[in-house]
Write a protein that holds these residues in place. Structure first.
Motif, PDB file in Angstrom:
ATOM      1  N   ALA A   1       0.817  -1.219   0.000  1.00 34.08           N
ATOM      2  CA  ALA A   1       0.000   0.000   0.000  1.00 34.08           C
ATOM      3  C   ALA A   1       0.849   1.267   0.000  1.00 34.08           C
ATOM      4  O   ALA A   1       0.419   2.298  -0.530  1.00 34.08           O
ATOM      5  CB  ALA A   1      -0.934  -0.003   1.212  1.00 34.08           C
ATOM      6  N   SER A   2       2.037   1.197   0.553  1.00 36.57           N
ATOM      7  CA  SER A   2       2.900   2.383   0.602  1.00 36.57           C
ATOM      8  C   SER A   2       3.335   2.839  -0.780  1.00 36.57           C
ATOM      9  O   SER A   2       3.760   3.984  -0.949  1.00 36.57           O
ATOM     10  CB  SER A   2       4.138   2.101   1.453  1.00 36.57           C
ATOM     11  OG  SER A   2       3.772   1.811   2.779  1.00 36.57           O
TER      12      SER A   2
ATOM     13  N   ALA B   1      -0.947   3.661  -2.805  1.00 35.54           N
ATOM     14  CA  ALA B   1      -2.021   4.467  -2.224  1.00 35.54           C
ATOM     15  C   ALA B   1      -2.170   5.777  -2.977  1.00 35.54           C
ATOM     16  O   ALA B   1      -1.414   6.081  -3.894  1.00 35.54           O
ATOM     17  CB  ALA B   1      -1.727   4.721  -0.745  1.00 35.54           C
TER      18      ALA B   1
ATOM     19  N   GLY C   1       2.156  -3.871   7.937  1.00 38.48           N
ATOM     20  CA  GLY C   1       0.806  -3.642   7.440  1.00 38.48           C
ATOM     21  C   GLY C   1      -0.135  -4.776   7.783  1.00 38.48           C
ATOM     22  O   GLY C   1      -0.084  -5.336   8.889  1.00 38.48           O
TER      23      GLY C   1
ATOM     24  N   SER D   1      -8.002  -2.503  -2.062  1.00 38.55           N
ATOM     25  CA  SER D   1      -8.427  -1.271  -2.733  1.00 38.55           C
ATOM     26  C   SER D   1      -7.849  -1.238  -4.143  1.00 38.55           C
ATOM     27  O   SER D   1      -6.638  -1.063  -4.314  1.00 38.55           O
ATOM     28  CB  SER D   1      -7.958  -0.038  -1.948  1.00 38.55           C
ATOM     29  OG  SER D   1      -8.578   0.032  -0.694  1.00 38.55           O
TER      30      SER D   1
ATOM     31  N   SER E   1     -13.513  -0.754  -2.882  1.00 36.34           N
ATOM     32  CA  SER E   1     -12.766  -1.530  -1.898  1.00 36.34           C
ATOM     33  C   SER E   1     -13.572  -2.752  -1.487  1.00 36.34           C
ATOM     34  O   SER E   1     -14.799  -2.695  -1.357  1.00 36.34           O
ATOM     35  CB  SER E   1     -12.458  -0.676  -0.668  1.00 36.34           C
ATOM     36  OG  SER E   1     -11.568   0.360  -0.999  1.00 36.34           O
TER      37      SER E   1
ATOM     38  N   CYS F   1      -4.065  -2.718  -3.661  1.00 33.59           N
ATOM     39  CA  CYS F   1      -3.263  -2.876  -2.452  1.00 33.59           C
ATOM     40  C   CYS F   1      -4.192  -3.248  -1.309  1.00 33.59           C
ATOM     41  O   CYS F   1      -5.412  -3.063  -1.390  1.00 33.59           O
ATOM     42  CB  CYS F   1      -2.477  -1.609  -2.132  1.00 33.59           C
ATOM     43  SG  CYS F   1      -3.506  -0.159  -1.763  1.00 33.59           S
TER      44      CYS F   1
ATOM     45  N   ARG G   1      -5.069  -2.440   2.585  1.00 33.17           N
ATOM     46  CA  ARG G   1      -4.896  -1.499   3.686  1.00 33.17           C
ATOM     47  C   ARG G   1      -5.114  -2.218   5.012  1.00 33.17           C
ATOM     48  O   ARG G   1      -6.062  -2.998   5.141  1.00 33.17           O
ATOM     49  CB  ARG G   1      -5.884  -0.339   3.554  1.00 33.17           C
ATOM     50  CG  ARG G   1      -5.635   0.535   2.344  1.00 33.17           C
ATOM     51  CD  ARG G   1      -6.593   1.707   2.282  1.00 33.17           C
ATOM     52  NE  ARG G   1      -7.916   1.333   1.783  1.00 33.17           N
ATOM     53  CZ  ARG G   1      -8.996   1.209   2.519  1.00 33.17           C
ATOM     54  NH1 ARG G   1      -8.937   1.408   3.826  1.00 33.17           N
ATOM     55  NH2 ARG G   1     -10.151   0.885   1.975  1.00 33.17           N
TER      56      ARG G   1
ATOM     57  N   ASN H   1      -4.917   2.112   8.222  1.00 36.34           N
ATOM     58  CA  ASN H   1      -6.023   2.209   7.260  1.00 36.34           C
ATOM     59  C   ASN H   1      -5.716   3.237   6.174  1.00 36.34           C
ATOM     60  O   ASN H   1      -4.619   3.243   5.634  1.00 36.34           O
ATOM     61  CB  ASN H   1      -7.330   2.531   7.998  1.00 36.34           C
ATOM     62  CG  ASN H   1      -8.576   2.222   7.178  1.00 36.34           C
ATOM     63  OD1 ASN H   1      -8.495   1.888   6.000  1.00 36.34           O
ATOM     64  ND2 ASN H   1      -9.730   2.334   7.782  1.00 36.34           N
ATOM     65  N   VAL H   2      -6.651   4.137   5.854  1.00 32.96           N
ATOM     66  CA  VAL H   2      -6.453   5.079   4.746  1.00 32.96           C
ATOM     67  C   VAL H   2      -5.466   6.191   5.079  1.00 32.96           C
ATOM     68  O   VAL H   2      -5.059   6.944   4.191  1.00 32.96           O
ATOM     69  CB  VAL H   2      -7.793   5.715   4.315  1.00 32.96           C
ATOM     70  CG1 VAL H   2      -8.737   4.652   3.798  1.00 32.96           C
ATOM     71  CG2 VAL H   2      -8.438   6.486   5.464  1.00 32.96           C
TER      72      VAL H   2
ATOM     73  N   GLY I   1      -2.337   5.913   6.366  1.00 33.58           N
ATOM     74  CA  GLY I   1      -0.971   5.450   6.552  1.00 33.58           C
ATOM     75  C   GLY I   1       0.076   6.422   6.044  1.00 33.58           C
ATOM     76  O   GLY I   1       1.060   6.715   6.738  1.00 33.58           O
TER      77      GLY I   1
END
Length: 366
Positions: free
Chosen positions: A38-39, A42, A182, A202, A247, A291, A293, A319-320, A322
């Motif tokens: 996710a990093s 996002a 994560g 997501s 999502s 990704c 979350r 979560n959203v 991060g």
């Protein structure tokens, strides 16, 4: 003092940066690559006061300030810029579909109902570039990045103190261990007593929009026969625009590198994007991706000491938020580990001990 950080995402990278800035010997263990999950995928949206009235407010405000300072302190260009955020909807009935949008780059019928944020309160970064820059800054300060898979926690004879991590390449000894992987922190419940961490998938599409799309973040409701869908649009300063929606809950793969989006969700998302603006053409698509979350039962992250084990810490479940909250999390962790308590932000609301630990047998049963 040596600290091993498990995970090369944005939380691990920021923690490595602030610890190494204090002279701590830091080793980051990452099984795939920096910002692999996710990093790197996002939206990168930042907001000063969108968590007002919640336990996240102080963390978010401190982190927003750090995001404004870091471009002057850390080498690299991660496309940080201030932006305006708008809320609205995509008209479903014929009476409104021909109405010109208040933003001239959007198609008619995209109704902007209100402004959610200004350049004083909202901003954006490119998440992969930001994470990579923070990791590179940590390495420049003496941190070490090792490829490998963490398989357990090394402990002292009575099992009450962490002495490092076990990896597929051997044991890395340390005075402290930070778990920052994560949603894959779920796997760590096999090695320690941690609350459950869940992953929410997501999907997103990234477009090459160049300078055609201004710094306008959008949060829109799209009416369908099955109900309204929330669409988020994030134009970034490097000329890319990320659009996300749909999502869902899906099985978390063991390897982050194998995460893929649901094809039907991507096709629906592309059709909606083309409805939003003629700039979102198929030939401009850079990536179709997804990704996971990390989520917790109560919606708040786990940031702090792991109960019943000295020298063991966890940071996950953002979560959203991060990307937004990573700098303040890393700063507070550096204080907690080196001074015994966080000073910049009160971490009490995020104490892992507030939630019951997951029974490891339930994980094995899955």
């Amino acid at each position: 003092m040596r600290v091993v950080i498990c995970g090369g995402g944005v939380i691990g990278a920021c923690t490595a940066y602030f610890l190494s800035r204090r002279g701590v010997d830091v080793v980051v263990v990452e099984r795939t690559e920096v910002a692999a999950a996710a990093s790197g995928k996002a939206g990168g949206f930042l907001a000063l006061d969108w968590c007002a009235g919640t336990p996240l407010d102080a963390l978010a405000r401190r982190s927003f300030v750090l995001h404004t300072q870091l471009p002057h302190e850390v080498a690299g260009n991660w496309a940080y810029r201030r932006m305006t955020a708008y809320g609205g909807f995509v008209a479903g009935d014929d009476a409104l579909r021909g109405t010109p949008s208040a933003l001239d780059w959007l198609s008619s019928g995209v109704v902007i109902a209100h402004r959610l944020g200004t350049t004083d309160t909202t901003a954006i970064v490119h998440p992969r570039k930001f994470t990579s820059a923070m990791m590179n800054a940590a390495l420049a300060q003496g941190a070490e990045l090792r490829r490998g898979r963490v398989t357990g926690i090394a402990r002292d004879a009575d099992g009450t103190t962490a002495k490092g991590v076990e990896t597929d390449g051997g044991v890395i000894e340390a005075d402290g261990v930070v778990i920052a992987i994560g949603p894959w922190s779920l796997l760590a419940t096999q090695w320690m007593r941690l609350p459950a961490v869940y992953g929410q998938r997501s999907p997103s599409i990234v477009y090459d929009t160049g300078r055609d799309v201004p710094a306008d973040a959008l949060f829109l409701e799209y009416e369908q026969s099955s109900g309204a869908i929330s669409i988020e649009v994030f134009p970034r300063a490097d000329g890319s625009t990320l659009i996300t929606a749909f999502s869902d809950v899906a099985p978390l793969p063991v390897d982050p590198a194998t995460v893929t989006p649901d094809q039907d969700a991507i096709e629906r998302l592309q059709a909606i994007a083309e409805r939003l603006s003629p700039l979102f053409r198929a030939d401009r698509i850079i990536a179709r991706q997804a990704c996971f979350r990390p989520l917790t039962r109560d919606g708040l992250p786990l940031i702090g000491r792991v109960p019943n084990c000295e020298g063991l810490y966890v940071a996950t479940g953002h979560n959203v938020w991060g990307i937004l909250n990573a700098p303040a999390t890393g700063e507070a962790f550096a204080e907690l580990i080196t001074e015994g308590a966080a000073r910049s932000v009160d971490l009490t609301p995020f104490d892992p001990a507030r939630l019951p630990p997951l029974d490891p047998s339930l994980l094995r049963a899955r």
